[in-house]
Design an enzyme around this catalytic site. Structure first.
Site, PDB file in Angstrom:
ATOM      1  N   ARG A 113       0.805  -1.231   0.000  1.00 42.79           N
ATOM      2  CA  ARG A 113       0.000   0.000   0.000  1.00 42.79           C
ATOM      3  C   ARG A 113       0.835   1.276   0.000  1.00 42.79           C
ATOM      4  NH1 ARG A 113      -2.760  -3.370   3.227  1.00 42.79           N
ATOM      5  NH2 ARG A 113      -4.662  -4.191   2.294  1.00 42.79           N
ATOM      6  N   GLU A 177      10.924  16.725 -25.574  1.00 47.13           N
ATOM      7  CA  GLU A 177      10.052  17.240 -24.505  1.00 47.13           C
ATOM      8  C   GLU A 177      10.419  18.697 -24.177  1.00 47.13           C
ATOM      9  OE1 GLU A 177       7.549  15.331 -23.849  1.00 47.13           O
ATOM     10  OE2 GLU A 177       8.131  13.238 -23.506  1.00 47.13           O
ATOM     11  N   ARG A 229      -3.289  20.774 -17.414  1.00 47.59           N
ATOM     12  CA  ARG A 229      -2.143  19.873 -17.519  1.00 47.59           C
ATOM     13  C   ARG A 229      -2.151  19.091 -18.837  1.00 47.59           C
ATOM     14  NH1 ARG A 229       0.581  15.803 -13.012  1.00 47.59           N
ATOM     15  NH2 ARG A 229       2.075  14.939 -14.486  1.00 47.59           N
ATOM     16  N   ASN A 233       0.275  17.087 -23.032  1.00 47.88           N
ATOM     17  CA  ASN A 233       0.050  15.956 -23.938  1.00 47.88           C
ATOM     18  C   ASN A 233       0.200  16.344 -25.400  1.00 47.88           C
ATOM     19  OD1 ASN A 233      -0.501  14.298 -21.780  1.00 47.88           O
ATOM     20  ND2 ASN A 233      -2.699  14.702 -21.829  1.00 47.88           N
ATOM     21  N   HIS A 236       1.361  13.928 -28.080  1.00 48.91           N
ATOM     22  CA  HIS A 236       1.365  12.594 -27.480  1.00 48.91           C
ATOM     23  C   HIS A 236       0.183  11.721 -27.896  1.00 48.91           C
ATOM     24  CE1 HIS A 236       4.649  14.166 -25.152  1.00 48.91           C
ATOM     25  NE2 HIS A 236       4.792  13.038 -24.482  1.00 48.91           N
TER      26      HIS A 236
HETATM   27  N1  LIG Z   1       5.644  10.211 -15.959  1.00 43.49           N
HETATM   28  C1  LIG Z   1       5.696  11.174 -16.841  1.00 43.49           C
HETATM   29  O1  LIG Z   1       5.179  12.266 -16.626  1.00 43.49           O
HETATM   30  C2  LIG Z   1       6.418  10.935 -18.134  1.00 43.49           C
HETATM   31  C3  LIG Z   1       6.728  12.017 -18.965  1.00 43.49           C
HETATM   32  C4  LIG Z   1       7.450  11.775 -20.119  1.00 43.49           C
HETATM   33  C5  LIG Z   1       7.851  10.480 -20.443  1.00 43.49           C
HETATM   34  N2  LIG Z   1       7.532   9.461 -19.620  1.00 43.49           N
HETATM   35  C6  LIG Z   1       7.958   8.083 -19.910  1.00 43.49           C
HETATM   36  O2  LIG Z   1       9.369   8.034 -19.892  1.00 43.49           O
HETATM   37  C7  LIG Z   1       9.782   6.928 -20.692  1.00 43.49           C
HETATM   38  C8  LIG Z   1      10.964   7.327 -21.544  1.00 43.49           C
HETATM   39  O3  LIG Z   1      12.027   7.688 -20.715  1.00 43.49           O
HETATM   40  P1  LIG Z   1      13.523   7.697 -21.248  1.00 43.49           P
HETATM   41  O4  LIG Z   1      13.582   8.388 -22.542  1.00 43.49           O
HETATM   42  O5  LIG Z   1      14.356   8.167 -20.133  1.00 43.49           O
HETATM   43  O6  LIG Z   1      13.791   6.159 -21.614  1.00 43.49           O
HETATM   44  P2  LIG Z   1      14.476   4.960 -20.796  1.00 43.49           P
HETATM   45  O7  LIG Z   1      14.119   4.979 -19.394  1.00 43.49           O
HETATM   46  O8  LIG Z   1      14.170   3.744 -21.602  1.00 43.49           O
HETATM   47  O9  LIG Z   1      16.046   5.273 -20.921  1.00 43.49           O
HETATM   48  C9  LIG Z   1      16.635   5.296 -22.179  1.00 43.49           C
HETATM   49  C10 LIG Z   1      17.870   4.382 -22.255  1.00 43.49           C
HETATM   50  O10 LIG Z   1      18.981   5.045 -21.660  1.00 43.49           O
HETATM   51  C11 LIG Z   1      19.608   4.177 -20.709  1.00 43.49           C
HETATM   52  N3  LIG Z   1      20.193   5.062 -19.727  1.00 43.49           N
HETATM   53  C12 LIG Z   1      19.575   5.722 -18.730  1.00 43.49           C
HETATM   54  N4  LIG Z   1      20.412   6.588 -18.150  1.00 43.49           N
HETATM   55  C13 LIG Z   1      21.609   6.474 -18.784  1.00 43.49           C
HETATM   56  C14 LIG Z   1      22.849   7.134 -18.659  1.00 43.49           C
HETATM   57  N5  LIG Z   1      23.019   8.130 -17.786  1.00 43.49           N
HETATM   58  N6  LIG Z   1      23.850   6.755 -19.477  1.00 43.49           N
HETATM   59  C15 LIG Z   1      23.680   5.787 -20.406  1.00 43.49           C
HETATM   60  N7  LIG Z   1      22.514   5.155 -20.591  1.00 43.49           N
HETATM   61  C16 LIG Z   1      21.481   5.498 -19.794  1.00 43.49           C
HETATM   62  C17 LIG Z   1      18.507   3.275 -20.243  1.00 43.49           C
HETATM   63  O11 LIG Z   1      19.023   2.092 -19.735  1.00 43.49           O
HETATM   64  C18 LIG Z   1      17.728   3.059 -21.531  1.00 43.49           C
HETATM   65  O12 LIG Z   1      18.363   2.065 -22.304  1.00 43.49           O
HETATM   66  C19 LIG Z   1       8.589   6.496 -21.496  1.00 43.49           C
HETATM   67  O13 LIG Z   1       8.119   5.283 -20.958  1.00 43.49           O
HETATM   68  C20 LIG Z   1       7.582   7.601 -21.279  1.00 43.49           C
HETATM   69  O14 LIG Z   1       6.252   7.135 -21.339  1.00 43.49           O
HETATM   70  C21 LIG Z   1       6.828   9.663 -18.474  1.00 43.49           C
HETATM   71 ZN   LIG Z   2       6.480  12.401 -23.443  1.00 42.53          ZN
END
Ligand SMILES: NC(=O)c1ccc[n+]([C@@H]2O[C@H](COP(=O)([O-])OP(=O)(O)OC[C@H]3O[C@@H](n4cnc5c(N)ncnc54)[C@H](O)[C@@H]3O)[C@@H](O)[C@H]2O)c1
Ligand SMILES: [Zn+2]
Length: 359
Positions: A113, A177, A229, A233, A236
């Site tokens: 939880r 972004e 908010r 999007n 997206h």
């Molecule tokens: N919660 C939210 O508000 C929100 C907003 C935008 C995106 N997202 C989500 O975020 C995700 C995308 O995130 P992302 O682009 O970080 O992708 P990710 O988490 O897949 O990371 C990208 C790659 O980089 C590697 N990596 C991470 N840090 C590293 C570093 N310092 N050096 C070398 N490699 C590294 C990871 O292992 C991975 O292979 C999506 O799932 C998306 O839906 C969420």
């Molecule tokens: Zn995004």
């Protein structure tokens, strides 16, 4: 070290070792867990070796990549927490990109939880966007982020030093972004960005804080996405569909790459709706095409895109809900577009790619 506050949690910006040390010192958690994937374990965990409180931390490992942002991986995380005897008074540190942050936060918020968690975003995308705002979750049956919760971390540590090991493609994905934040909320930032041709020389350390501020402002005004908010999007609705279809293919797109294509289509819809003038549309499309060189959208995928959009969490009733942009720096939420127009926006993107010979 800069410190922002969002709702009830601090966001530390700068080298994180010392700030994290002090934060952990102030808490005295029963146990500390660090969630990593193979890349954040090898590239990022060693950068925290000076944090004494982490010497006893239990490292939880998952495989990297969006295709692992699913229930099976959550099951593995909960299993590892149980096996390590984690109680509700433990702390989970999510060290990695947006996938680790979204999924680790979701697992922490639901484990027994809810246990506390901290975000240490290590990609540009997660530093400017995913790590703040409290949206956590996973993909389910190909629908992006369709299972999840709103919950806030105890703190966020944004250390641009982590970006040193990130590939160009990942940096460029995060930049989408930053562009989105500028287009929906900051015309001055957009005017500065649209002239930048060489991403390798962009000073991320200077671009991260203003971009974060935009997200912070929007989240503070509307934490549970009742209205404003939804501006975040932009790009997206279509972008998530493009991303989800690509994840089934041999050449998956990164999140920001799909969102860049989605922003071009949705900018065209914004133009069609009369919010954006043609010259602004052309400038936005030309810049995104130049930076991202998107692929043509195959018409054999159009039905799948539309089906995914119908399932997207942003829909109300039967219509497909969009955020449109007006003159750069402004956004219009809760806009509707019909399927014929959406398909026409795919054709606009394809036409632009054809013009530039990039398809
Ligand atoms: N919660 C939210 O508000 C929100 C907003 C935008 C995106 N997202 C989500 O975020 C995700 C995308 O995130 P992302 O682009 O970080 O992708 P990710 O988490 O897949 O990371 C990208 C790659 O980089 C590697 N990596 C991470 N840090 C590293 C570093 N310092 N050096 C070398 N490699 C590294 C990871 O292992 C991975 O292979 C999506 O799932 C998306 O839906 C969420
Ligand atoms: Zn995004």
């Amino acid at each position: 070290m800069d410190v922002l506050h969002l709702q009830d949690y601090p966001i530390f910006i700068g080298p994180c070792e010392e700030a994290l040390s002090r934060f952990l010192e102030s808490r005295r958690d029963a146990a500390v867990f660090v969630l990593v994937d193979e890349n954040s374990e090898s590239c990022c965990l060693p950068r925290l070796s000076g944090v004494r409180q982490l010497a006893q931390a239990v490292v939880l490992r998952i495989q990297s990549g969006e295709t692992f942002k699913n229930l099976d991986t959550c099951s593995g995380i909960w299993r590892q927490l149980l096996d390590a005897g984690a109680g509700r008074r433990g702390l989970l540190i999510n060290l990695g990109g947006g996938v680790i942050g979204d999924m680790g936060g979701f697992c922490a918020s639901t484990y027994k939880r809810g246990m506390d968690f901290v975000q240490i975003p290590t990609t540009l995308l997660s530093q400017v966007d995913a790590s703040i705002g409290g949206k956590l979750g996973i993909d389910f049956h190909e629908v992006k982020n369709s299972i999840g919760v709103f919950a806030n971390p105890r703190a966020v540590f944004i250390d641009p030093g982590f970006l040193d090991t990130l590939s160009f493609r990942e940096v460029r994905s995060g930049y989408a972004e930053i562009i989105k934040h500028a287009l929906i909320a900051d015309s001055g930032m957009w005017n500065a960005l649209k002239t930048k041709r060489d991403l390798e020389t962009l000073p991320w350390i200077d671009l991260i804080p203003p971009s974060l501020q935009i997200k912070k402002r929007i989240v503070e005004a509307d934490p549970f996405e009742k209205g404003l908010r939804k501006a975040l999007n932009f790009g997206h609705t279509i972008g998530h569909a493009i991303e989800a279809v690509s994840l089934q293919s041999a050449a998956p797109l990164l999140h920001g790459e799909a969102i860049a294509a989605g922003m071009i289509c949705e900018a065209w819809l914004s133009f069609r709706a009369g919010y954006l003038d043609q010259q602004e549309l052309e400038t936005i499309a030309a810049y995104l095409i130049q930076v991202y060189q998107p692929q043509l959208l195959h018409d054999s995928n159009y039905m799948a895109y539309l089906q995914l959009m119908r399932n997207d969490k942003k829909n109300e009733a039967d219509e497909i809900n969009f955020t449109f942009i007006g003159p750069p720096g402004t956004a219009h939420v809760n806009q509707m577009a019909g399927e014929a127009e959406i398909v026409a926006s795919f054709a606009y993107l394809n036409g632009r790619l054809g013009d530039q010979g990039l398809g």
